[in-house]
Design an enzyme around this catalytic site. Sequence first.
Site, PDB file in Angstrom:
ATOM      1  N   GLU A 191      29.891  29.668 -17.228  1.00  0.00           N
ATOM      2  CA  GLU A 191      30.854  29.170 -16.437  1.00  0.00           C
ATOM      3  C   GLU A 191      30.461  27.631 -16.219  1.00  0.00           C
ATOM      4  O   GLU A 191      30.233  27.231 -15.213  1.00  0.00           O
ATOM      5  CB  GLU A 191      30.874  29.954 -15.186  1.00  0.00           C
ATOM      6  CG  GLU A 191      29.357  30.179 -14.461  1.00  0.00           C
ATOM      7  CD  GLU A 191      29.610  30.915 -13.256  1.00  0.00           C
ATOM      8  OE1 GLU A 191      30.421  31.584 -12.782  1.00  0.00           O
ATOM      9  OE2 GLU A 191      28.567  30.675 -12.569  1.00  0.00           O
TER      10      GLU A 191
ATOM     11  N   GLY B 134      30.956  23.403 -15.657  1.00  0.00           N
ATOM     12  CA  GLY B 134      32.000  22.553 -15.315  1.00  0.00           C
ATOM     13  C   GLY B 134      31.733  21.093 -15.789  1.00  0.00           C
ATOM     14  O   GLY B 134      32.994  20.762 -16.505  1.00  0.00           O
ATOM     15  N   ARG B 135      30.782  20.681 -15.522  1.00  0.00           N
ATOM     16  CA  ARG B 135      30.546  19.064 -15.740  1.00  0.00           C
ATOM     17  C   ARG B 135      30.667  18.773 -17.440  1.00  0.00           C
ATOM     18  O   ARG B 135      31.421  17.915 -17.701  1.00  0.00           O
ATOM     19  CB  ARG B 135      29.247  18.606 -15.449  1.00  0.00           C
ATOM     20  CG  ARG B 135      28.951  16.994 -15.760  1.00  0.00           C
ATOM     21  CD  ARG B 135      27.458  16.887 -15.540  1.00  0.00           C
ATOM     22  NE  ARG B 135      26.938  17.251 -14.061  1.00  0.00           N
ATOM     23  CZ  ARG B 135      27.085  16.326 -13.087  1.00  0.00           C
ATOM     24  NH1 ARG B 135      27.664  15.519 -13.020  1.00  0.00           N
ATOM     25  NH2 ARG B 135      26.619  16.794 -11.807  1.00  0.00           N
TER      26      ARG B 135
ATOM     27  N   CYS C 113      30.268  -1.138   3.167  1.00  0.00           N
ATOM     28  CA  CYS C 113      29.280  -2.098   3.782  1.00  0.00           C
ATOM     29  C   CYS C 113      27.932  -1.396   3.755  1.00  0.00           C
ATOM     30  O   CYS C 113      27.290  -0.994   4.746  1.00  0.00           O
ATOM     31  CB  CYS C 113      29.548  -2.277   5.280  1.00  0.00           C
ATOM     32  SG  CYS C 113      31.161  -3.122   5.257  1.00  0.00           S
TER      33      CYS C 113
HETATM   34  C1  LIG Z   1      28.001  24.267 -10.075  1.00  0.00           C
HETATM   35  C2  LIG Z   1      27.946  25.572 -10.864  1.00  0.00           C
HETATM   36  C3  LIG Z   1      28.400  25.943 -12.077  1.00  0.00           C
HETATM   37  C4  LIG Z   1      28.772  24.657 -13.070  1.00  0.00           C
HETATM   38  O1  LIG Z   1      27.592  23.757 -13.186  1.00  0.00           O
HETATM   39  P1  LIG Z   1      27.919  22.581 -14.071  1.00  0.00           P
HETATM   40  O2  LIG Z   1      26.595  21.907 -14.191  1.00  0.00           O
HETATM   41  O3  LIG Z   1      28.978  21.899 -13.596  1.00  0.00           O
HETATM   42  O4  LIG Z   1      28.174  23.112 -15.408  1.00  0.00           O
HETATM   43  C5  LIG Z   1      28.544  27.083 -12.549  1.00  0.00           C
HETATM   44  N1  LIG Z   1      27.868  28.228 -11.794  1.00  0.00           N
HETATM   45  C6  LIG Z   1      27.713  28.268 -10.482  1.00  0.00           C
HETATM   46  C7  LIG Z   1      27.020  29.225  -9.802  1.00  0.00           C
HETATM   47  C8  LIG Z   1      27.524  26.671 -10.055  1.00  0.00           C
HETATM   48  O5  LIG Z   1      27.057  26.585  -8.825  1.00  0.00           O
END
Ligand SMILES: *Cc1c(COP(=O)(O)O)cnc(C)c1O
Length: 359
Positions: free
Chosen positions: A241, A243-244, A309
């Site tokens: 899973e 994201g980044r 600021c």
């Molecule tokens: C944040 C998170 C992800 C995604 O992590 P990335 O660094 O964005 O790939 C996946 N699983 C869990 C449980 C997370 O907290």
Amino acid sequence: MNELALSLDAYPAYIYDLPGLENHIKAIRTALGGTELFYAAKANPDAEILRTLAPHVDGIEVSSGGELTHVRETLPGKPVAFGGPGKTPEELRLAHNATRIHVESPTELARLVALGRSAEILLRANLPLKTPNAALTMSGPFGMDEDALNECARLIAGNPRLTLRGVHAHLASGLDAPTMLDLAHRIAEWAIPWLNTRGAEEPELNVGGGMAVDYASPEALFDWHAYGTGLASIPARIRIEPGRAITAYHGWYVTDVLDVKTIRGETYVILRGGTHHLRTPVTKGHDQPFEVLTATGSESPATLVGQLCTPKDVFARDVLVPPLTPGDVVAFTMAGAYAWNISHHDFLMHPKPAFHYLR
Ligand SMILES: *Cc1c(COP(=O)(O)O)cnc(C)c1O
């Protein structure tokens, strides 16, 4: 991207490159082979981004009731996995038809039991595995140690509505493919026998996200093919899973120069907007990569800052830039993940950026 960035009538603005993102997710999907792929919405839950990714991912991982509701509205029918610490009874009720619930504690499990509904569960494990070179490690409050995992497994076994599907372990972030693979294999070594003795048929492992994104060399992509190939030898249903590493590369924060000042020999370029729109460089402690879209000429060092600021409002420190004057346009790249949505938008009450999409 440049053409759109230069044609905007107001700055700052975010631009998301949807065709670029689609090519990227397709390549990841192909490289991963049989590994199931969920996108972690918390990296960037923008609706257009979710719709672009949806055909190429198996589901979306959400970490709050808000994300859950948003993803359900944006992508009706798409499988969601619900994770994250401190789930409330209300959130668990909302998650009634989630594909998976990632249970973080015996208290959460008791809340699920109290709802009296069926749930397909992964137990989030907090395993004492070493993760050298990680940008962040998810020890601390996340998941459960062996005692709590055993307690949850017993509770599930005694409740016909609950099904133990497997283990979830998102242990670190910022790791390259060989390190993540090694970690996944160590998780599997512990989790598969554990699941086998606790009645999980077809054990399932979600080995999380955290694939490295190198902001200093944007072209150095995570090796999805090596990762997928290495995961394929684990005898379980495997899901990840990220994201980044999915959305970071296809967002730009574009803005223009308001002022250029030299103070005791240090040059500061003051840009419209600031880190209340793009917090990534502050949280990561890096120089946000950027391109100057207008000026050219011999480069000299300057610090790129915003309008806040506070001395912390720095996008990039002591970087080389061509001669800049008010009106020049600068685009911060790699602003597609943990950028707008992690920023403190209301600090100083400046106008919000517009959002544009390359289609
Ligand atoms: C944040 C998170 C992800 C995604 O992590 P990335 O660094 O964005 O790939 C996946 N699983 C869990 C449980 C997370 O907290």
